[in-house]
Enzyme design. Structure first.
Site, mmCIF file in Angstrom:
data_model
loop_
_atom_site.group_PDB
_atom_site.id
_atom_site.type_symbol
_atom_site.label_atom_id
_atom_site.label_comp_id
_atom_site.label_asym_id
_atom_site.label_seq_id
_atom_site.Cartn_x
_atom_site.Cartn_y
_atom_site.Cartn_z
ATOM 1 N N GLU A 1 -1.060 -2.193 -2.240
ATOM 2 C CA GLU A 1 -0.513 -3.468 -2.664
ATOM 3 C C GLU A 1 -1.454 -4.244 -3.632
ATOM 4 O O GLU A 1 -1.242 -5.082 -4.549
ATOM 5 C CB GLU A 1 0.107 -4.325 -1.706
ATOM 6 C CG GLU A 1 1.435 -3.420 -0.970
ATOM 7 C CD GLU A 1 1.843 -4.411 0.148
ATOM 8 O OE1 GLU A 1 2.050 -5.442 0.218
ATOM 9 O OE2 GLU A 1 2.174 -3.872 0.995
ATOM 10 N N SER B 1 -8.951 3.796 0.606
ATOM 11 C CA SER B 1 -8.895 2.247 -0.125
ATOM 12 C C SER B 1 -9.385 1.301 0.974
ATOM 13 O O SER B 1 -8.770 0.625 1.534
ATOM 14 C CB SER B 1 -7.220 2.428 -0.047
ATOM 15 O OG SER B 1 -6.486 3.282 -0.804
ATOM 16 N N PRO B 2 -10.678 1.235 1.151
ATOM 17 C CA PRO B 2 -11.290 0.332 1.813
ATOM 18 C C PRO B 2 -11.242 -1.158 1.406
ATOM 19 O O PRO B 2 -11.675 -1.920 1.995
ATOM 20 C CB PRO B 2 -12.737 0.895 1.851
ATOM 21 C CG PRO B 2 -13.061 1.520 0.607
ATOM 22 C CD PRO B 2 -11.500 2.036 0.306
ATOM 23 N N TYR C 1 -4.959 15.009 -7.443
ATOM 24 C CA TYR C 1 -5.585 13.915 -8.287
ATOM 25 C C TYR C 1 -5.805 14.206 -10.007
ATOM 26 O O TYR C 1 -6.369 15.198 -10.145
ATOM 27 C CB TYR C 1 -6.970 13.575 -8.122
ATOM 28 C CG TYR C 1 -7.028 12.991 -6.197
ATOM 29 C CD1 TYR C 1 -6.008 12.528 -5.736
ATOM 30 C CD2 TYR C 1 -8.440 12.835 -5.943
ATOM 31 C CE1 TYR C 1 -6.242 12.031 -4.551
ATOM 32 C CE2 TYR C 1 -8.536 12.375 -4.743
ATOM 33 C CZ TYR C 1 -7.322 11.968 -3.848
ATOM 34 O OH TYR C 1 -7.626 11.489 -2.515
ATOM 35 N N GLY D 1 -2.060 -3.498 2.618
ATOM 36 C CA GLY D 1 -0.795 -2.872 2.526
ATOM 37 C C GLY D 1 -1.146 -1.446 2.134
ATOM 38 O O GLY D 1 -2.242 -0.875 2.237
ATOM 39 N N PHE D 2 -0.288 -0.754 1.374
ATOM 40 C CA PHE D 2 -0.225 0.542 0.992
ATOM 41 C C PHE D 2 -0.359 0.441 -0.591
ATOM 42 O O PHE D 2 0.690 0.166 -1.152
ATOM 43 C CB PHE D 2 1.027 1.415 1.318
ATOM 44 C CG PHE D 2 0.695 2.762 0.870
ATOM 45 C CD1 PHE D 2 0.226 3.660 1.487
ATOM 46 C CD2 PHE D 2 1.659 3.378 0.006
ATOM 47 C CE1 PHE D 2 0.102 5.194 1.223
ATOM 48 C CE2 PHE D 2 1.619 4.777 -0.463
ATOM 49 C CZ PHE D 2 0.541 5.478 0.308
#
Length: 305
Positions: free
Chosen positions: A223, A215-216, A52, A220-221
């Site tokens: 998106e 990513s709650p 990160y 998509g990934f």
């Protein structure tokens, strides 16, 4: 905030984890306010990774929280390693070196939890076991887990690694529910019936591994977020309706939906917005009914068999 045990360990953690992937987007004074706000909400579990910000996020966090021995006793630190430019690396030397660098950046002598970030197909589990033993015996890492791994990958590691793997960080949101879909479409001839992950949801429940949804709010990934998106009008209408009933925000309901699952998940929220962070934390006090959970699930476009 309400707490839970992390996996099979005795580590007591808040049900919402604070993701620090984007903390490098904040100015120093903003970062300081952010971590203090999290602590005020009882969200003292901070999730990091060595990639990160190229490691910068861990340094910024340590500065923002004014890391010292007194502060360290009040927080829970998790970080991840195993991703390198153009490759994945679970070798013993890379794991050990990564942890040393993580500890240096976070200005601490130990991690509460270390996760292996992405599956390395060249993994030699014997090397992982050696690295984990060294890290545990030296006191540098107290608990271990994985991220983005399926049941067979976890079982392969656990054959050699003596420490219990207490967490598995997986992408999961109201609009990314493949790990739930196949379990509700057994023996059906439809897309939802495709088992894409080896029944990882049930596997983690059976083996006392805490799922940490990342990513709650994404669909998509990476998106975009589904909240407020014109791509999901029915879903947003339903979430807004239930949010009004509980007198909370749509953000709160999106996290409460994950917390309602009996698997006992610990969502990792990555917002840097103070009000949204507070809204995420409020989800710990909201328990959706079974009908409400399914109403949201179906509003996202899922069809029950």
């Amino acid at each position: 905030m309400r707490t839970m045990k992390l996996g099979s360990s005795n580590l007591e953690v808040p049900v919402v984890a604070v993701g620090c992937m984007r903390i490098n987007s904040l100015e120093p004074v903003e970062a300081e306010t952010f971590v203090q706000t999290a602590l005020e909400q009882g969200a003292n579990f901070f999730d990091h990774a060595d990639i990160y910000g190229g490691g910068k996020c861990e340094e910024i966090f340590a500065d923002a929280i004014h890391m010292n021995d007194d502060i360290r006793e009040k927080i829970i630190l998790q970080s991840k390693c195993g991703i390198r430019p153009g490759m994945f690396d679970f070798s013993k030397n890379h794991i050990l070196d990564s942890v040393d660098q993580i500890l240096k950046r976070l200005r601490t002598e130990y991690l509460d939890v270390l996760l292996l970030h992405r599956p390395d197909t060249l993994v030699e589990p014997e090397e992982v076991a050696e690295a984990f033993d060294i890290l545990e015996q030296s006191g540098k890492v107290r608990h271990f887990g994985v991220s983005n791994q399926n049941p067979m990958q976890i079982q392969l590691l656990q054959k050699f690694v003596k420490q219990p793997l207490v967490a598995n960080q997986l992408q999961l949101s109201i609009t990314n529910t493949t790990m739930m879909d196949s379990g509700m479409n057994v023996n059906m001839e439809n897309e939802a019936a495709v088992n894409r992950d080896g029944s990882i949801l049930d596997f983690c429940r059976l083996n006392d591994i805490t799922i940490q949804p990342w990513s709650p709010f994404q669909y998509g990934f990476f998106e975009g977020v589904f909240l407020g998106s014109d791509k999901f009008p029915e879903l947003n209408a339903k979430i807004d309706e239930i949010a009004e009933k509980y007198n909370v925000s749509s953000t709160t309901i999106a996290i409460a939906w994950l917390l309602r699952h009996p698997a006992g998940m610990q969502p990792v929220v990555g917002t840097m917005n103070l009000e949204r962070l507070k809204d995420c934390c409020r989800a710990a006090d909201v328990t959706l009914s079974r009908p409400e959970w399914y109403e949201i699930y179906r509003a996202a476009g899922n069809v029950l068999p």
